[in-house]
Design an enzyme around this catalytic site. Sequence first.
Site, PDB file in Angstrom:
ATOM      1  N   HIS A   1     -22.583  -2.013 -12.017  1.00 21.46           N
ATOM      2  CA  HIS A   1     -21.589  -1.187 -11.330  1.00 21.46           C
ATOM      3  C   HIS A   1     -20.520  -2.107 -10.750  1.00 21.46           C
ATOM      4  O   HIS A   1     -20.847  -3.095 -10.086  1.00 21.46           O
ATOM      5  CB  HIS A   1     -22.212  -0.439 -10.150  1.00 21.46           C
ATOM      6  CG  HIS A   1     -23.335   0.498 -10.488  1.00 21.46           C
ATOM      7  ND1 HIS A   1     -23.196   1.863 -10.436  1.00 21.46           N
ATOM      8  CD2 HIS A   1     -24.611   0.266 -10.860  1.00 21.46           C
ATOM      9  CE1 HIS A   1     -24.354   2.428 -10.740  1.00 21.46           C
ATOM     10  NE2 HIS A   1     -25.232   1.484 -11.006  1.00 21.46           N
TER      11      HIS A   1
ATOM     12  N   ASP B   1     -17.916   5.720 -13.584  1.00 26.91           N
ATOM     13  CA  ASP B   1     -19.155   6.401 -13.196  1.00 26.91           C
ATOM     14  C   ASP B   1     -18.849   7.873 -12.950  1.00 26.91           C
ATOM     15  O   ASP B   1     -17.841   8.224 -12.336  1.00 26.91           O
ATOM     16  CB  ASP B   1     -19.738   5.759 -11.931  1.00 26.91           C
ATOM     17  CG  ASP B   1     -21.182   6.169 -11.703  1.00 26.91           C
ATOM     18  OD1 ASP B   1     -22.068   5.303 -11.819  1.00 26.91           O
ATOM     19  OD2 ASP B   1     -21.427   7.361 -11.405  1.00 26.91           O
ATOM     20  N   ILE B   2     -19.730   8.725 -13.445  1.00 30.40           N
ATOM     21  CA  ILE B   2     -19.506  10.176 -13.353  1.00 30.40           C
ATOM     22  C   ILE B   2     -19.626  10.678 -11.914  1.00 30.40           C
ATOM     23  O   ILE B   2     -19.091  11.735 -11.577  1.00 30.40           O
ATOM     24  CB  ILE B   2     -20.488  10.911 -14.296  1.00 30.40           C
ATOM     25  CG1 ILE B   2     -19.938  12.245 -14.738  1.00 30.40           C
ATOM     26  CG2 ILE B   2     -21.870  11.037 -13.694  1.00 30.40           C
ATOM     27  CD1 ILE B   2     -20.703  12.871 -15.909  1.00 30.40           C
TER      28      ILE B   2
ATOM     29  N   HIS C   1     -26.992  -1.992 -16.904  1.00 30.41           N
ATOM     30  CA  HIS C   1     -25.589  -1.752 -16.555  1.00 30.41           C
ATOM     31  C   HIS C   1     -25.266  -2.422 -15.236  1.00 30.41           C
ATOM     32  O   HIS C   1     -26.132  -2.597 -14.383  1.00 30.41           O
ATOM     33  CB  HIS C   1     -25.290  -0.252 -16.473  1.00 30.41           C
ATOM     34  CG  HIS C   1     -26.243   0.506 -15.606  1.00 30.41           C
ATOM     35  ND1 HIS C   1     -27.485   0.885 -16.035  1.00 30.41           N
ATOM     36  CD2 HIS C   1     -26.132   0.956 -14.334  1.00 30.41           C
ATOM     37  CE1 HIS C   1     -28.106   1.549 -15.073  1.00 30.41           C
ATOM     38  NE2 HIS C   1     -27.312   1.593 -14.022  1.00 30.41           N
TER      39      HIS C   1
ATOM     40  N   GLU D   1     -31.613   4.558 -12.428  1.00 24.45           N
ATOM     41  CA  GLU D   1     -31.814   5.879 -13.040  1.00 24.45           C
ATOM     42  C   GLU D   1     -31.723   5.819 -14.556  1.00 24.45           C
ATOM     43  O   GLU D   1     -32.408   6.565 -15.249  1.00 24.45           O
ATOM     44  CB  GLU D   1     -30.745   6.866 -12.544  1.00 24.45           C
ATOM     45  CG  GLU D   1     -30.886   7.255 -11.091  1.00 24.45           C
ATOM     46  CD  GLU D   1     -29.712   8.114 -10.621  1.00 24.45           C
ATOM     47  OE1 GLU D   1     -28.925   8.577 -11.476  1.00 24.45           O
ATOM     48  OE2 GLU D   1     -29.600   8.295  -9.404  1.00 24.45           O
ATOM     49  N   VAL D   2     -30.810   5.003 -15.042  1.00 26.60           N
ATOM     50  CA  VAL D   2     -30.562   4.975 -16.487  1.00 26.60           C
ATOM     51  C   VAL D   2     -31.166   3.685 -17.054  1.00 26.60           C
ATOM     52  O   VAL D   2     -30.752   2.579 -16.671  1.00 26.60           O
ATOM     53  CB  VAL D   2     -29.057   5.040 -16.801  1.00 26.60           C
ATOM     54  CG1 VAL D   2     -28.828   5.006 -18.312  1.00 26.60           C
ATOM     55  CG2 VAL D   2     -28.437   6.294 -16.190  1.00 26.60           C
TER      56      VAL D   2
ATOM     57  N   ASN E   1     -28.826  -2.299 -10.325  1.00 27.06           N
ATOM     58  CA  ASN E   1     -30.150  -1.802  -9.954  1.00 27.06           C
ATOM     59  C   ASN E   1     -31.127  -2.134 -11.081  1.00 27.06           C
ATOM     60  O   ASN E   1     -30.828  -1.908 -12.251  1.00 27.06           O
ATOM     61  CB  ASN E   1     -30.094  -0.299  -9.706  1.00 27.06           C
ATOM     62  CG  ASN E   1     -29.230   0.049  -8.520  1.00 27.06           C
ATOM     63  OD1 ASN E   1     -29.275  -0.624  -7.505  1.00 27.06           O
ATOM     64  ND2 ASN E   1     -28.418   1.084  -8.646  1.00 27.06           N
TER      65      ASN E   1
HETATM   66  P1  AMP Z   1     -28.325   3.461 -11.705  1.00 24.49           P
HETATM   67  O1  AMP Z   1     -28.859   4.266 -10.571  1.00 24.49           O
HETATM   68  O2  AMP Z   1     -28.004   2.051 -11.316  1.00 24.49           O
HETATM   69  O3  AMP Z   1     -29.210   3.551 -12.936  1.00 24.49           O
HETATM   70  O4  AMP Z   1     -26.928   4.073 -12.059  1.00 24.49           O
HETATM   71  C1  AMP Z   1     -26.724   4.999 -13.077  1.00 24.49           C
HETATM   72  C2  AMP Z   1     -25.338   5.535 -12.895  1.00 24.49           C
HETATM   73  O5  AMP Z   1     -24.957   6.212 -14.080  1.00 24.49           O
HETATM   74  C3  AMP Z   1     -25.187   6.524 -11.745  1.00 24.49           C
HETATM   75  O6  AMP Z   1     -24.260   5.996 -10.800  1.00 24.49           O
HETATM   76  C4  AMP Z   1     -24.665   7.789 -12.428  1.00 24.49           C
HETATM   77  O7  AMP Z   1     -23.697   8.464 -11.668  1.00 24.49           O
HETATM   78  C5  AMP Z   1     -24.093   7.251 -13.713  1.00 24.49           C
HETATM   79  N1  AMP Z   1     -24.037   8.172 -14.838  1.00 24.49           N
HETATM   80  C6  AMP Z   1     -25.022   8.970 -15.310  1.00 24.49           C
HETATM   81  N2  AMP Z   1     -24.603   9.651 -16.385  1.00 24.49           N
HETATM   82  C7  AMP Z   1     -23.326   9.263 -16.610  1.00 24.49           C
HETATM   83  C8  AMP Z   1     -22.352   9.590 -17.588  1.00 24.49           C
HETATM   84  N3  AMP Z   1     -22.590  10.482 -18.565  1.00 24.49           N
HETATM   85  N4  AMP Z   1     -21.134   9.002 -17.513  1.00 24.49           N
HETATM   86  C9  AMP Z   1     -20.869   8.126 -16.536  1.00 24.49           C
HETATM   87  N5  AMP Z   1     -21.754   7.747 -15.586  1.00 24.49           N
HETATM   88  C10 AMP Z   1     -22.970   8.318 -15.619  1.00 24.49           C
END
Ligand code: AMP
Length: 125
Positions: A110, A37-38, A108, A103-104, A95
């Site tokens: 974690h 995770d970034i 996924h 967010e994405v 999530n």
């Molecule tokens: P969520 O809130 O569960 O959708 O988590 C999305 C996660 O993706 C967050 O913890 C971000 O830090 C992570 N994230 C977003 N962009 C990137 C990226 N380019 N590489 C790695 N992790 C990312």
Amino acid sequence: MKNALEYDEQNIFAKILRGDIPCGKIYEDEHALAFPDIRPQAPVHILVIPKGKYISAADFNARAPAEALTGFYRAVSEVARQAGVEQNGYRLICNTGPDSHQEVPHFHVHILAGGKLGRMLGPPL
Ligand code: AMP
């Protein structure tokens, strides 16, 4: 997130899967890709994503073929094993949808580990 029923081809994990942007890959097989995770929230914070186009856990669990489901969840465990966190333990977070702060919009999981995580990640509502 866009319309929950419509997969966004421009989401950041779709770009990673296409190889449009780097991710620092730490594991890959036919069903899953894993990368750090970034913005890590624990000493070990790894994301595992399926290779198919699924928006959320609900979408993945409903639509993915049995082989993809099995392969993905086995990959999550394998990533944890290879990361060396199996013995001390780890937390899986997934999530799903707006109230969860997803967010994405590509499903996924974690993997959080590397120290005592506490009982909960945030205060109760
Ligand atoms: P969520 O809130 O569960 O959708 O988590 C999305 C996660 O993706 C967050 O913890 C971000 O830090 C992570 N994230 C977003 N962009 C990137 C990226 N380019 N590489 C790695 N992790 C990312």
